[in-house]
Design an enzyme around this catalytic site. Structure first.
Site, PDB file in Angstrom:
ATOM      1  N   SER A 133       0.831  -1.198   0.000  1.00  0.00           N
ATOM      2  CA  SER A 133       0.000   0.000   0.000  1.00  0.00           C
ATOM      3  C   SER A 133       0.872   1.257   0.000  1.00  0.00           C
ATOM      4  O   SER A 133       1.590   1.487  -0.971  1.00  0.00           O
ATOM      5  CB  SER A 133      -0.984  -0.055   1.170  1.00  0.00           C
ATOM      6  OG  SER A 133      -2.045   0.854   0.981  1.00  0.00           O
ATOM      7  N   ASP A 149     -10.175  -5.378  -3.880  1.00  0.00           N
ATOM      8  CA  ASP A 149      -9.577  -4.281  -3.105  1.00  0.00           C
ATOM      9  C   ASP A 149     -10.307  -2.979  -3.425  1.00  0.00           C
ATOM     10  O   ASP A 149     -10.262  -2.491  -4.558  1.00  0.00           O
ATOM     11  CB  ASP A 149      -8.086  -4.155  -3.425  1.00  0.00           C
ATOM     12  CG  ASP A 149      -7.344  -3.255  -2.444  1.00  0.00           C
ATOM     13  OD1 ASP A 149      -7.990  -2.412  -1.786  1.00  0.00           O
ATOM     14  OD2 ASP A 149      -6.109  -3.383  -2.350  1.00  0.00           O
ATOM     15  N   HIS A 190      -7.576  -5.890   0.461  1.00  0.00           N
ATOM     16  CA  HIS A 190      -6.376  -5.090   0.705  1.00  0.00           C
ATOM     17  C   HIS A 190      -5.440  -5.806   1.684  1.00  0.00           C
ATOM     18  O   HIS A 190      -5.457  -5.539   2.879  1.00  0.00           O
ATOM     19  CB  HIS A 190      -6.813  -3.723   1.249  1.00  0.00           C
ATOM     20  CG  HIS A 190      -5.777  -2.663   1.163  1.00  0.00           C
ATOM     21  ND1 HIS A 190      -5.325  -2.157  -0.037  1.00  0.00           N
ATOM     22  CD2 HIS A 190      -5.116  -1.994   2.128  1.00  0.00           C
ATOM     23  CE1 HIS A 190      -4.429  -1.216   0.197  1.00  0.00           C
ATOM     24  NE2 HIS A 190      -4.280  -1.102   1.502  1.00  0.00           N
TER      25      HIS A 190
END
Length: 186
Positions: free
Chosen positions: A86, A144, A171
């Site tokens: 991320s 996601d 995620h």
């Protein structure tokens, strides 16, 4: 020349810590032939001081301190790869550019970019218009909602011959047993 064993730099996402991300992916990392270093970002998150962020806004406020942390934590280590998740995946891309443009992490051979995304560059970097020769594995989940598959795919255009690992989840970094051979092969 660094003479330490090959090492993987692991960069956590926003509102995480190195320890927290390692706790989630360690069973996979133990099967890879690499030492691991997973520093914490230097900026505490306003909602929870135990969770950290690499920068504070879309202007990369605090990125300089984060790069200092990475320099300190990787000094005298043979960093051959980076795994970023991320916000840490975005930082992985920035480090790949720094490697290409300014010689950062000179032994770097690969990047694993999980839930990565394209965004404007900070002023420290001259251009995103490069074709990075660094081997890259781009991982994203079809479910996601935080970093959509399209956002992850947009980042791949900066890499020559990018490889992908698509999972059905959301995620997270997929570390199920059947995924480990993919990481090993890469």
């Amino acid at each position: 020349m660094v003479s330490s064993p090959p090492c993987l730099l692991v960069l956590h996402g926003n509102r995480q810590s190195g320890e927290l991300l390692l706790g989630r992916i360690n069973r996979c990392l133990k099967k890879l032939p690499l030492a691991v270093v997973a520093p914490d970002a230097p900026h505490p998150h306003p909602e929870d001081a135990n969770l950290c962020t690499w920068w504070k806004d879309y202007e990369y406020d605090g990125l300089g301190e984060s790069l200092e942390v990475i320099e300190k934590e990787t000094k005298d280590k043979n960093i051959v790869g980076i795994l970023g998740f991320s916000q840490g995946a975005r930082l992985t891309h920035l480090l790949a550019l720094l490697h290409s443009q300014q010689g950062w992490l000179p032994q770097l051979r690969f990047a694993i970019i999980c839930a990565g995304y394209e965004a404007p560059l900070p002023s420290k970097l001259t251009s995103n218009d490069v074709s990075l020769a660094l081997c890259s594995l781009h991982i994203y989940g079809t479910g996601d909602a935080l970093v959509t598959p399209d956002e992850s795919k947009a980042l791949m255009k900066y890499y020559r011959n990018p490889q992908t690992l698509v999972h059905e989840g959301s995620h997270f970094v997929p570390v199920q047993a059947h995924r480990v051979p993919i990481y090993k092969k890469f």
